[in-house]
Motif scaffolding. Structure first.
Motif, PDB file in Angstrom:
ATOM      1  N   SER A   9       0.275  -0.606   0.175  1.00 37.56           N
ATOM      2  CA  SER A   9       0.272  -0.044   0.306  1.00 37.56           C
ATOM      3  C   SER A   9       0.974   1.606  -0.416  1.00 37.56           C
ATOM      4  O   SER A   9       0.387   2.364  -0.514  1.00 37.56           O
ATOM      5  CB  SER A   9      -1.058  -0.184   1.130  1.00 37.56           C
ATOM      6  OG  SER A   9      -0.248  -0.095   2.365  1.00 37.56           O
ATOM      7  N   ALA A  52      -4.992   3.780  -2.570  1.00 36.79           N
ATOM      8  CA  ALA A  52      -4.276   4.117  -3.889  1.00 36.79           C
ATOM      9  C   ALA A  52      -3.166   3.789  -4.441  1.00 36.79           C
ATOM     10  O   ALA A  52      -2.489   3.397  -5.769  1.00 36.79           O
ATOM     11  CB  ALA A  52      -3.790   5.394  -4.016  1.00 36.79           C
ATOM     12  N   ASP A  56      -2.701   1.295  -7.066  1.00 35.79           N
ATOM     13  CA  ASP A  56      -2.892   1.907  -8.292  1.00 35.79           C
ATOM     14  C   ASP A  56      -1.539   1.307  -9.653  1.00 35.79           C
ATOM     15  O   ASP A  56      -1.772   2.169 -10.566  1.00 35.79           O
ATOM     16  CB  ASP A  56      -3.500   3.461  -8.716  1.00 35.79           C
ATOM     17  CG  ASP A  56      -4.544   2.982  -7.988  1.00 35.79           C
ATOM     18  OD1 ASP A  56      -5.536   2.325  -8.516  1.00 35.79           O
ATOM     19  OD2 ASP A  56      -5.434   3.982  -7.781  1.00 35.79           O
ATOM     20  N   ARG A  89       0.908  -3.435 -11.591  1.00 34.72           N
ATOM     21  CA  ARG A  89      -0.059  -4.173 -13.110  1.00 34.72           C
ATOM     22  C   ARG A  89       0.322  -5.424 -13.214  1.00 34.72           C
ATOM     23  O   ARG A  89       1.790  -6.230 -12.553  1.00 34.72           O
ATOM     24  CB  ARG A  89       0.622  -3.399 -14.549  1.00 34.72           C
ATOM     25  CG  ARG A  89       2.180  -3.805 -14.888  1.00 34.72           C
ATOM     26  CD  ARG A  89       2.471  -3.243 -16.093  1.00 34.72           C
ATOM     27  NE  ARG A  89       3.972  -2.670 -16.698  1.00 34.72           N
ATOM     28  CZ  ARG A  89       5.114  -4.438 -16.626  1.00 34.72           C
ATOM     29  NH1 ARG A  89       3.863  -5.600 -17.017  1.00 34.72           N
ATOM     30  NH2 ARG A  89       5.343  -4.326 -17.222  1.00 34.72           N
ATOM     31  N   ARG A 101       4.089  -0.357 -11.916  1.00 40.59           N
ATOM     32  CA  ARG A 101       3.971  -0.084 -13.499  1.00 40.59           C
ATOM     33  C   ARG A 101       4.780   0.623 -14.356  1.00 40.59           C
ATOM     34  O   ARG A 101       5.512   1.523 -13.963  1.00 40.59           O
ATOM     35  CB  ARG A 101       2.313   1.382 -13.880  1.00 40.59           C
ATOM     36  CG  ARG A 101       1.025   0.368 -13.790  1.00 40.59           C
ATOM     37  CD  ARG A 101       0.452   1.185 -13.689  1.00 40.59           C
ATOM     38  NE  ARG A 101      -1.218   0.868 -13.021  1.00 40.59           N
ATOM     39  CZ  ARG A 101      -1.524  -0.186 -14.691  1.00 40.59           C
ATOM     40  NH1 ARG A 101      -1.509  -0.491 -15.450  1.00 40.59           N
ATOM     41  NH2 ARG A 101      -3.395  -0.657 -13.670  1.00 40.59           N
TER      42      ARG A 101
END
Length: 212
Positions: free
Chosen positions: A160, A188, A191, A194, A212
């Motif tokens: 996190s 968040a 986010d 991936r 990402r």
């Protein structure tokens, strides 16, 4: 550049890493045991690797030890005790010669003296923040990667915060229904990741998350 990695973490289809009521006679909680449906792939891969065999599970299993110079884990992974230490006789689940052979940093609200074990494993018990512990772990790793060993709460904390570079999950075809979930309440922080690999074997589905 050295990375922060998580490997060989098995979760059920409904996202649980362990059942409820983890304790000395049930380290993975009620309804989950070592070598059962949740961890069968891991035990099989470990045995196959020792026998010189290959395969998808063996390859993912073996990655977990490559270029690792230090490990971080939570108090619950080190042992079954909660709260203040009753004494300091407990030295982990792994016997006199743990499998790490490097510095291991244990997150706990109740620090205790450093514990040096056979084979080069040294346990450090700390109540510092993840950033501080990670800094100490990178220094101890001396140019190699740092592994976050678990349990679920510790991995969530680092994930996190966006501190993990690579996370390998093995998704087992079973339902647990209650206990310790891995990917809840990440906010968040998730986010920034991936899925870079999704590979099935005869036992589990291997998923790798990267930045990402």
């Amino acid at each position: 550049m050295p990375k922060v990695r998580v490997h060989n973490v098995t979760v059920s289809l409904d996202g649980f890493m362990a059942g409820p009521n983890q304790r000395l006679d049930a380290p993975f909680g009620d309804g989950v045991g070592w070598g059962d449906e949740l961890h069968a792939w891991f035990v099989g891969a470990m045995e196959d690797l020792a026998a010189g065999k290959g395969g998808t599970d063996v390859e993912y299993f073996a990655r977990g030890d490559r270029n690792i110079g230090a490990t971080i884990m939570g108090r619950n992974m080190f042992g079954p005790q909660r709260g203040a230490w009753e004494d300091e006789s407990w030295q982990g689940w792994w016997g006199d010669n743990p499998p790490y052979h490097h510095d291991v940093f244990v997150h706990t609200h109740h620090p205790r003296p450093t514990l040096e074990m056979a084979g080069g494993t040294t346990f450090h018990f700390t109540d510092e923040s993840p950033d501080q512990v990670l800094g100490r772990a990178f220094a101890a790793a001396d140019g190699k990667d740092v592994r976050i060993g678990g349990g679920a709460a510790t991995i969530r904390q680092y994930l996190s915060a966006g501190l993990i570079d690579e996370l390998h999950l093995a998704v087992a075809p079973m339902l647990i229904g209650r206990g310790e979930r891995l990917l809840d309440d990440l906010g968040a922080g998730i986010d920034g990741y991936r899925v870079s690999e999704l590979v099935g074997s005869s036992t589990v589905t291997h998923a790798v998350l990267v930045r990402r």
